[in-house]
Design a protein around this motif. Structure first.
Motif, PDB file in Angstrom:
ATOM      1  N   MET A 113       0.831  -1.204   0.000  1.00 47.30           N
ATOM      2  CA  MET A 113       0.000   0.000   0.000  1.00 47.30           C
ATOM      3  C   MET A 113       0.867   1.255   0.000  1.00 47.30           C
ATOM      4  N   THR A 114       1.977   1.228   0.767  1.00 48.05           N
ATOM      5  CA  THR A 114       2.828   2.412   0.845  1.00 48.05           C
ATOM      6  C   THR A 114       3.444   2.736  -0.504  1.00 48.05           C
ATOM      7  N   ASP A 115       3.932   1.712  -1.234  1.00 53.43           N
ATOM      8  CA  ASP A 115       4.540   1.962  -2.542  1.00 53.43           C
ATOM      9  C   ASP A 115       3.540   2.599  -3.492  1.00 53.43           C
ATOM     10  N   ASP A 116       2.311   2.073  -3.522  1.00 55.09           N
ATOM     11  CA  ASP A 116       1.283   2.645  -4.391  1.00 55.09           C
ATOM     12  C   ASP A 116       0.976   4.073  -3.977  1.00 55.09           C
ATOM     13  N   ALA A 117       0.877   4.304  -2.678  1.00 55.88           N
ATOM     14  CA  ALA A 117       0.572   5.657  -2.193  1.00 55.88           C
ATOM     15  C   ALA A 117       1.716   6.608  -2.486  1.00 55.88           C
ATOM     16  N   ASP A 118       2.950   6.141  -2.327  1.00 58.35           N
ATOM     17  CA  ASP A 118       4.105   6.993  -2.629  1.00 58.35           C
ATOM     18  C   ASP A 118       4.140   7.359  -4.110  1.00 58.35           C
ATOM     19  N   ASN A 119       3.834   6.392  -4.963  1.00 60.41           N
ATOM     20  CA  ASN A 119       3.800   6.665  -6.399  1.00 60.41           C
ATOM     21  C   ASN A 119       2.703   7.671  -6.739  1.00 60.41           C
ATOM     22  N   ARG A 120       1.552   7.513  -6.091  1.00 60.13           N
ATOM     23  CA  ARG A 120       0.450   8.442  -6.340  1.00 60.13           C
ATOM     24  C   ARG A 120       0.804   9.842  -5.836  1.00 60.13           C
ATOM     25  N   LEU A 121       1.472   9.926  -4.678  1.00 58.08           N
ATOM     26  CA  LEU A 121       1.890  11.234  -4.176  1.00 58.08           C
ATOM     27  C   LEU A 121       2.852  11.896  -5.159  1.00 58.08           C
ATOM     28  N   ALA A 122       3.780  11.126  -5.690  1.00 55.81           N
ATOM     29  CA  ALA A 122       4.719  11.680  -6.667  1.00 55.81           C
ATOM     30  C   ALA A 122       3.982  12.197  -7.897  1.00 55.81           C
ATOM     31  N   GLU A 123       2.949  11.473  -8.328  1.00 54.58           N
ATOM     32  CA  GLU A 123       2.156  11.922  -9.473  1.00 54.58           C
ATOM     33  C   GLU A 123       1.450  13.244  -9.162  1.00 54.58           C
ATOM     34  N   ILE A 124       0.891  13.348  -7.963  1.00 55.98           N
ATOM     35  CA  ILE A 124       0.205  14.583  -7.578  1.00 55.98           C
ATOM     36  C   ILE A 124       1.189  15.742  -7.528  1.00 55.98           C
ATOM     37  N   MET A 125       2.339  15.515  -6.902  1.00 57.98           N
ATOM     38  CA  MET A 125       3.349  16.566  -6.786  1.00 57.98           C
ATOM     39  C   MET A 125       3.853  16.997  -8.165  1.00 57.98           C
ATOM     40  N   THR A 126       4.113  16.024  -9.036  1.00 58.97           N
ATOM     41  CA  THR A 126       4.631  16.340 -10.369  1.00 58.97           C
ATOM     42  C   THR A 126       3.586  17.083 -11.191  1.00 58.97           C
ATOM     43  N   GLY A 127       2.350  16.633 -11.128  1.00 58.11           N
ATOM     44  CA  GLY A 127       1.290  17.312 -11.868  1.00 58.11           C
ATOM     45  C   GLY A 127       1.102  18.746 -11.401  1.00 58.11           C
ATOM     46  N   ALA A 128       1.113  18.935 -10.069  1.00 58.19           N
ATOM     47  CA  ALA A 128       0.950  20.285  -9.530  1.00 58.19           C
ATOM     48  C   ALA A 128       2.130  21.172  -9.906  1.00 58.19           C
ATOM     49  N   ALA A 129       3.334  20.628  -9.811  1.00 60.26           N
ATOM     50  CA  ALA A 129       4.531  21.409 -10.155  1.00 60.26           C
ATOM     51  C   ALA A 129       4.488  21.853 -11.619  1.00 60.26           C
ATOM     52  N   ARG A 130       4.094  20.960 -12.497  1.00 56.72           N
ATOM     53  CA  ARG A 130       4.010  21.320 -13.916  1.00 56.72           C
ATOM     54  C   ARG A 130       2.936  22.366 -14.155  1.00 56.72           C
ATOM     55  N   ASP A 131       1.810  22.240 -13.463  1.00 61.19           N
ATOM     56  CA  ASP A 131       0.741  23.235 -13.605  1.00 61.19           C
ATOM     57  C   ASP A 131       1.206  24.605 -13.131  1.00 61.19           C
ATOM     58  N   VAL A 132       1.944  24.631 -12.019  1.00 68.04           N
ATOM     59  CA  VAL A 132       2.451  25.900 -11.496  1.00 68.04           C
ATOM     60  C   VAL A 132       3.369  26.560 -12.510  1.00 68.04           C
ATOM     61  N   LEU A 133       4.279  25.797 -13.096  1.00 70.04           N
ATOM     62  CA  LEU A 133       5.282  26.364 -13.994  1.00 70.04           C
ATOM     63  C   LEU A 133       4.747  26.621 -15.395  1.00 70.04           C
ATOM     64  N   ALA A 134       3.621  26.001 -15.734  1.00 74.59           N
ATOM     65  CA  ALA A 134       3.034  26.243 -17.057  1.00 74.59           C
ATOM     66  C   ALA A 134       2.512  27.661 -17.183  1.00 74.59           C
ATOM     67  N   GLY A 135       2.169  28.263 -16.055  1.00 71.85           N
ATOM     68  CA  GLY A 135       1.755  29.658 -16.063  1.00 71.85           C
ATOM     69  C   GLY A 135       0.321  29.899 -16.459  1.00 71.85           C
TER      70      GLY A 135
END
Length: 215
Positions: A1-23
């Motif tokens: 469960m932790t590995d899946d959750a960690d992967n999902r957290l990384a996806e959320i963080m990466t998606g948000a970071a890209r949205d922030v920098l896309a402007g």
């Protein structure tokens, strides 16, 4: 469960970071959305779920906390956090852990804005306003333990925009007179010394008597 959750957290963080920098959107609302996703999906199961939720909460607080009210500063710090996230390898646990350690208190990352790639869209003025208010308010709260001349000089120096000098004048006067501080007061001054940053202020604080109980 932790590995899946960690992967999902990384996806959320990466998606948000890209949205922030896309402007295309307001970094504040990107942060609000990311915090909501983390809360709903991974906060209890991802290794750094709690830290990630706090990160986005602290970033958005820079805009919506009444003592800060700094939308440009919020946007600049959020862009810096996004750049930093995308620069790490989110598949390496140690890199992710170090990232969340660095960003445990986003405001303390402000000095990096002065040398980074994030443009000044008004964040400097908001940051300086915060420094001036925090330094002058702290000096005035110590009116029962410092001479009026020192307080007036701290306020005058801060008003002139020399925030590091104002803090160092304040901590120097405290150290010279061996003024006792409550733990809360000492923490506030230590925070300012980290934020500016000021090695001299840190040295002055180390010379003070041990903290007293809260005043």
């Amino acid at each position: 469960m932790t590995d899946d959750a960690d992967n999902r957290l990384a996806e959320i963080m990466t998606g948000a970071a890209r949205d922030v920098l896309a402007g295309g959107g307001d970094p504040y609302w990107v942060g609000i959305a990311a915090a909501g996703e983390i809360l709903d999906e991974v906060i209890e199961h991802a290794t750094h779920g709690g830290a990630a939720y706090v990160l986005w909460g602290e970033l958005t607080d820079v805009q919506d906390h009444p003592k800060l009210d700094a939308p440009a500063w919020c946007a600049a710090l959020t862009r810096l956090a996004a750049e930093d996230w995308l620069a790490i390898d989110s598949t390496v646990a140690e890199s992710v852990a170090r990232y969340f350690e660095r960003w445990a208190d986003p405001i303390l990352q402000t000095p990096a804005l002065f040398t980074g790639s994030v443009p000044d869209s008004g964040w400097r003025d908001e940051h300086y306003r915060f420094l001036k208010a925090l330094i002058t308010d702290t000096a005035r709260e110590l009116a029962d333990r410092l001479v009026t001349r020192d307080i007036d000089e701290v306020v005058a120096i801060a008003t002139s925009g020399e925030y590091g000098s104002a803090l160092e004048h304040l901590t120097g006067a405290l150290a010279e007179d061996q003024v006792g501080l409550a733990d809360r007061e000492r923490r506030r001054l230590s925070y300012l010394a980290k934020l500016l940053p000021s090695a001299r202020a840190h040295r002055d604080l180390a010379r003070l008597p041990p903290p007293t109980s809260a005043t």
